[in-house]
Design an enzyme around this catalytic site. Structure first.
Site, PDB file in Angstrom:
ATOM      1  N   HIS A 143     -11.554  -7.298  -2.694  1.00  0.00           N
ATOM      2  CA  HIS A 143     -10.835  -6.566  -1.481  1.00  0.00           C
ATOM      3  C   HIS A 143     -11.455  -6.907  -0.011  1.00  0.00           C
ATOM      4  O   HIS A 143     -12.481  -7.351  -0.172  1.00  0.00           O
ATOM      5  CB  HIS A 143     -10.789  -5.162  -1.698  1.00  0.00           C
ATOM      6  CG  HIS A 143      -9.892  -4.636  -2.712  1.00  0.00           C
ATOM      7  ND1 HIS A 143      -9.088  -3.579  -2.358  1.00  0.00           N
ATOM      8  CD2 HIS A 143      -9.769  -4.802  -4.011  1.00  0.00           C
ATOM      9  CE1 HIS A 143      -8.430  -3.561  -3.704  1.00  0.00           C
ATOM     10  NE2 HIS A 143      -8.703  -4.361  -4.532  1.00  0.00           N
ATOM     11  N   SER A 147     -10.934  -9.081   2.165  1.00  0.00           N
ATOM     12  CA  SER A 147     -11.292 -10.417   2.071  1.00  0.00           C
ATOM     13  C   SER A 147     -10.749 -11.613   3.003  1.00  0.00           C
ATOM     14  O   SER A 147     -10.338 -12.696   2.945  1.00  0.00           O
ATOM     15  CB  SER A 147     -11.159 -11.224   0.724  1.00  0.00           C
ATOM     16  OG  SER A 147     -12.133 -10.387  -0.133  1.00  0.00           O
ATOM     17  N   HIS A 155     -12.323  -2.999   4.386  1.00  0.00           N
ATOM     18  CA  HIS A 155     -11.099  -2.963   4.780  1.00  0.00           C
ATOM     19  C   HIS A 155     -10.920  -3.120   6.399  1.00  0.00           C
ATOM     20  O   HIS A 155     -11.756  -2.995   7.216  1.00  0.00           O
ATOM     21  CB  HIS A 155     -10.158  -1.927   4.479  1.00  0.00           C
ATOM     22  CG  HIS A 155     -10.156  -1.863   3.086  1.00  0.00           C
ATOM     23  ND1 HIS A 155     -10.752  -0.809   2.357  1.00  0.00           N
ATOM     24  CD2 HIS A 155      -9.501  -2.710   2.036  1.00  0.00           C
ATOM     25  CE1 HIS A 155     -10.234  -1.021   0.718  1.00  0.00           C
ATOM     26  NE2 HIS A 155      -9.708  -2.147   0.824  1.00  0.00           N
ATOM     27  N   GLY A 156      -9.901  -3.924   6.958  1.00  0.00           N
ATOM     28  CA  GLY A 156      -9.598  -3.807   8.282  1.00  0.00           C
ATOM     29  C   GLY A 156     -10.411  -4.989   8.949  1.00  0.00           C
ATOM     30  O   GLY A 156     -10.723  -5.927   8.301  1.00  0.00           O
ATOM     31  N   SER A 197       0.991  -1.110  -0.386  1.00  0.00           N
ATOM     32  CA  SER A 197       0.053   0.001   0.114  1.00  0.00           C
ATOM     33  C   SER A 197       0.835   1.315  -0.058  1.00  0.00           C
ATOM     34  O   SER A 197       2.105   1.091   0.135  1.00  0.00           O
ATOM     35  CB  SER A 197      -0.875  -0.153   1.099  1.00  0.00           C
ATOM     36  OG  SER A 197      -0.117   0.048   2.320  1.00  0.00           O
ATOM     37  N   THR A 237      -5.416  -8.203   6.828  1.00  0.00           N
ATOM     38  CA  THR A 237      -5.859  -8.316   8.257  1.00  0.00           C
ATOM     39  C   THR A 237      -5.545  -9.613   8.764  1.00  0.00           C
ATOM     40  O   THR A 237      -4.876  -9.914   9.960  1.00  0.00           O
ATOM     41  CB  THR A 237      -7.245  -8.121   8.483  1.00  0.00           C
ATOM     42  OG1 THR A 237      -7.507  -6.914   7.921  1.00  0.00           O
ATOM     43  CG2 THR A 237      -7.810  -8.294   9.766  1.00  0.00           C
ATOM     44  N   ASP A 252      -0.790  -1.578  -4.031  1.00  0.00           N
ATOM     45  CA  ASP A 252      -2.404  -1.705  -3.789  1.00  0.00           C
ATOM     46  C   ASP A 252      -2.898  -0.263  -3.533  1.00  0.00           C
ATOM     47  O   ASP A 252      -2.315   0.728  -2.835  1.00  0.00           O
ATOM     48  CB  ASP A 252      -2.209  -2.334  -2.405  1.00  0.00           C
ATOM     49  CG  ASP A 252      -3.669  -2.763  -1.630  1.00  0.00           C
ATOM     50  OD1 ASP A 252      -4.771  -2.677  -2.703  1.00  0.00           O
ATOM     51  OD2 ASP A 252      -3.638  -3.057  -0.744  1.00  0.00           O
ATOM     52  N   ASN A 307      -7.601 -10.316  -1.832  1.00  0.00           N
ATOM     53  CA  ASN A 307      -6.603  -9.416  -0.958  1.00  0.00           C
ATOM     54  C   ASN A 307      -6.718  -9.766   0.167  1.00  0.00           C
ATOM     55  O   ASN A 307      -7.972  -9.836   0.811  1.00  0.00           O
ATOM     56  CB  ASN A 307      -7.058  -7.812  -1.220  1.00  0.00           C
ATOM     57  CG  ASN A 307      -6.588  -7.274  -2.471  1.00  0.00           C
ATOM     58  OD1 ASN A 307      -6.158  -8.017  -3.260  1.00  0.00           O
ATOM     59  ND2 ASN A 307      -6.664  -5.885  -2.410  1.00  0.00           N
TER      60      ASN A 307
END
Ligand SMILES: [Zn+2]
Length: 341
Positions: A223, A225, A189-190, A50, A269, A83, A266
């Protein structure tokens, strides 16, 4: 093997009917964990950084660690991917450094937060495609917005209000010429994706099937995922952590996506959780430990196990055995099929 384009990895995955995990990295141990997992399972790999990771490592360090990976693991096809590029400039700087794939995320404005309109997204994505394809570099675009924020990137919108529209997706792919399309299907995300085990109402897998019917030749990307395994959350909390109850995307749902055109998945986490849990366990059980290898080794091992499990369940395991297509040859292919829309 020199780094290859992500397009080659995704084309191979489409031929073989499997998905390829794209794992985020910020340091040497994470790169080593991914490469060892790839060797043990004979998997091709997408390693991604990223903007936050590039800043954290000063990306020259990161790039040279990846060169070491290509020397030490010559049998593994590796794509190095930017990313969530927030602007053409970010993507261009990655291409100039030697990344073989970039994501131009024009679903958001360059601040990485404000949702952008369709015409803006088409314009910046097309601009990156022209520059990238001239060098044989792959481009991923995104349509629709994910929820959540990661590395300071993300709109933190209601994910269900910004799902990818299938008809817009067709127009977007035609007008930009992208190689891969990230779709928004309700994920975030996260670590905090869902407050309970996701149902079809919050994780809209049917949307992927619809997009795949309209765009059967476009590689789709999921994403946000990570599966957020309960045992890792429990382990972190057992050794002094404080992570709230949370649910990710079940691996079976990802496999359903793979049956409908998803080629890149992706995962970040889950690896963060695995490493954090391992570090916490060592420091909790051995408070006298101060040699960082004492906790980084188990952390690296824990991440390797997660990556291996994903490589096996996505189906990329056993599929590393193909010859690299040089980037110049990819560039030549793009020249022969220019985007005309
Ligand atoms: Zn993402």
């Amino acid at each position: 093997m020199a780094m290859v384009s992500m397009r080659q990895l995704l084309d191979e995955a489409a031929k073989g009917g499997y998905g390829v995990g794209a794992f985020n990295v910020n340091n040497m141990e994470q790169i080593q964990a991914i490469m060892e997992a790839a060797r043990e399972t004979k998997s091709p790999v997408i390693v991604q950084a990223s903007r936050g990771a590039r800043g954290y490592t000063n990306d020259r360090f990161l790039y040279h660690l990846m060169l070491a990976a290509t020397e030490l693991y010559p049998e593994i096809p590796i794509a190095l991917h930017q990313d969530h590029g927030n602007s053409p400039e970010t993507c261009i700087s990655a291409i100039e450094m030697g990344f073989t794939s970039v994501m131009m995320d024009g679903s958001l404005m360059p601040d990485g937060k404000t949702p952008a309109d369709f015409e803006y997204n088409v314009r910046v994505t097309r601009e990156v495609v022209e520059i990238a394809h001239a060098r044989g570099v792959t481009v991923e675009g995104e349509l629709g917005c994910l929820g959540g924020i990661e590395d300071g990137h993300g709109a933190d919108v209601d994910a269900l209000a910004h799902l990818t529209d299938p008809d817009e997706a067709v127009e977007f792919v035609e007008r930009t010429g992208i190689d891969a399309l990230a779709v928004a299907i309700g994920t975030s995300h996260g670590a905090y994706k869902f407050t309970k085990k996701p149902t079809g109402e919050v994780l809209v897998m049917s949307r992927i099937e619809e997009i795949n019917r309209k765009l059967p030749n476009t590689h789709l990307v999921m994403h946000g995922s990570s599966s957020v395994p309960k045992e890792l959350i429990d382990m972190i909390n057992k050794y002094g952590g404080k992570i709230k109850e949370t649910y990710g995307v079940p691996v079976e749902e990802i496999q359903r996506g793979i049956r409908h055109g998803v080629r890149k998945i992706n995962v970040d986490t889950d690896n963060r959780l695995a490493m954090t849990a391992a570090v916490r366990k060592v420091l909790f059980e051995k408070p006298e430990e101060f040699d960082l290898r004492g906790y980084m080794k188990p952390a690296r091992e824990a991440m390797k196990e997660v990556v291996k499990a994903r490589m096996i369940s996505f189906g990329q395991a056993g599929n590393a055995g193909y010859a690299p297509i040089p980037l110049e040859q990819m560039a030549q292919k793009y020249r022969e099929q220019p985007v005309t829309a």
